[in-house]
Design a protein around this motif. Sequence first.
Motif, short mmCIF file in Angstrom:
data_model
loop_
_atom_site.label_atom_id
_atom_site.label_comp_id
_atom_site.label_asym_id
_atom_site.label_seq_id
_atom_site.Cartn_x
_atom_site.Cartn_y
_atom_site.Cartn_z
N THR A 1 0.83 -1.21 0.00
CA THR A 1 0.00 0.00 0.00
C THR A 1 0.86 1.25 0.00
N TYR A 2 1.92 1.22 0.80
CA TYR A 2 2.82 2.38 0.88
C TYR A 2 3.48 2.66 -0.47
N ILE A 3 3.96 1.63 -1.13
CA ILE A 3 4.60 1.80 -2.43
C ILE A 3 3.61 2.36 -3.46
N GLN A 4 2.39 1.87 -3.39
CA GLN A 4 1.36 2.34 -4.33
C GLN A 4 1.02 3.81 -4.08
N LEU A 5 0.88 4.19 -2.82
CA LEU A 5 0.53 5.57 -2.49
C LEU A 5 1.64 6.55 -2.82
N SER A 6 2.86 6.19 -2.48
CA SER A 6 3.98 7.11 -2.63
C SER A 6 4.53 7.18 -4.04
N GLY A 7 4.23 6.19 -4.87
CA GLY A 7 4.79 6.17 -6.21
C GLY A 7 6.22 5.68 -6.26
N LEU A 8 6.64 4.97 -5.22
CA LEU A 8 7.99 4.41 -5.22
C LEU A 8 8.21 3.50 -6.42
N ARG A 9 9.41 3.55 -6.96
CA ARG A 9 9.79 2.61 -8.00
C ARG A 9 10.50 1.43 -7.36
N THR A 10 10.27 0.26 -7.88
CA THR A 10 10.98 -0.93 -7.39
C THR A 10 11.96 -1.41 -8.44
N SER A 11 13.00 -2.06 -7.98
CA SER A 11 14.06 -2.50 -8.88
C SER A 11 13.71 -3.77 -9.63
N GLY A 12 12.62 -4.41 -9.23
CA GLY A 12 12.24 -5.67 -9.87
C GLY A 12 12.85 -6.88 -9.19
N MET A 13 13.70 -6.66 -8.18
CA MET A 13 14.33 -7.77 -7.47
C MET A 13 13.71 -7.90 -6.09
N ALA A 14 12.79 -8.82 -5.97
CA ALA A 14 12.11 -9.09 -4.69
C ALA A 14 11.51 -7.83 -4.09
N GLY A 15 11.02 -6.93 -4.97
CA GLY A 15 10.37 -5.73 -4.48
C GLY A 15 11.32 -4.71 -3.90
N ALA A 16 12.62 -4.85 -4.15
CA ALA A 16 13.59 -3.90 -3.59
C ALA A 16 13.33 -2.50 -4.13
N VAL A 17 13.50 -1.52 -3.26
CA VAL A 17 13.22 -0.14 -3.63
C VAL A 17 14.43 0.47 -4.31
N SER A 18 14.18 1.23 -5.37
CA SER A 18 15.26 1.90 -6.10
C SER A 18 15.92 2.93 -5.21
N PRO A 19 17.24 3.18 -5.37
CA PRO A 19 17.90 4.21 -4.56
C PRO A 19 17.44 5.62 -4.88
N LEU A 20 16.82 5.84 -6.03
CA LEU A 20 16.26 7.15 -6.37
C LEU A 20 14.79 6.94 -6.72
N PRO A 21 13.96 6.71 -5.69
CA PRO A 21 12.63 6.20 -5.96
C PRO A 21 11.60 7.23 -6.40
N ILE A 22 11.69 8.45 -5.90
CA ILE A 22 10.64 9.42 -6.14
C ILE A 22 11.01 10.33 -7.30
N THR A 23 10.13 10.42 -8.28
CA THR A 23 10.31 11.31 -9.41
C THR A 23 9.03 12.13 -9.58
#
Length: 354
Positions: A160-182
């Motif tokens: 839910t948090y990822i969906q709300l914030s617009g975080l990008r994931t790296s595609g590896m087990a849902g890992a968050v990108s180091p520059l997630p917010i654009t």
Amino acid sequence: MTIRWKHLIILIIVLPLLGLAFAWSGMMGIRASTGHWGVTDWFLHWAMRNSVGTAALGVEAPPLDDPARLPPAAGHYETGCAICHGSPASPRPDSVLAMLPPPPDLKQVVPQWTDAELFEIVKHGVRYTGMPAWPSQARDDEVWGMVAFIRRLPEMDARTYIQLSGLRTSGMAGAVSPLPITCESCHAQNRLDGKSVIPNIAGQSEAYLLESLKAYAEGRRQSGVMQLAVSAMDPATFPELARHFASQASQQSADDAAASELVEKGRILAETGRPADKVPACLSCHEKADGNPVYPHLSGQPAPYLERQLHLFRGGTRGGTSYSHLMVEAAKYLKEGDMAALAAYFAGRKGSGP
């Protein structure tokens, strides 16, 4: 033994001098690694709770159940808050736990505060900690959005948090990108609907977008969310960013639930204004084929966003381009129902948009 007044006066004079001498000696410890004495930690938290409780006495919390409040607050939280407090997608880093006092885990402490108290903390910050004040003291609406968001944090999962914030994931087990917010994290058209408080900037004029970015960066347009977002950007990239969004095709995201009577009232105001009340016609400036490119297109924007901007203009807190003073004057005489009507009309209007 009788204590005389002169003894008290001497004591009052000497004690501060002794304190200054002790501080000057360098023997007073300030190492975060040693922590506070138990009594010091208790006193600071006791003083904070009493101060916040007193300051919140005159604060009346609005309804916080509107889900449209959450996405901009979530994006801001990820950018400016998660680094210290952690998030459902990422725990607090070990480095911040060495701070004194360490930033609290909000899942544990949020339930201890009322909505009014959370508003006081988010808006004004807390002295002697790393908790800053909200970047724009003029935007209580944004602060309440953050209160609504953190109120939901204790039960929020990572998805839910990822969906709300617009975080990008790296595609590896849902890992968050180091520059997630654009910019797309909030403004992507597939994240917007007719109930959003975030504007659709696709297809806006390049001139308007560029001037708006400059206004946020220079503090002429108030928004804690946007001022933090642009603070991480190089102003030299603003023209490229404005061109990027101006080149996109805008998609209508209107909510068709508005009553026809409200829309008709908005149409009349937009086309003819109300001269008796010094309310000009909106379309005398906006969306003219040969109009000023710095005037934004309004058609198809979410009604809640438009109504919020009109409130800010009427309250004199909405700045922006070098023409924003014209809107402050135009909105000065709008009534509450006028703003809702204009927002409903332009939200559903399929006019000569960008």
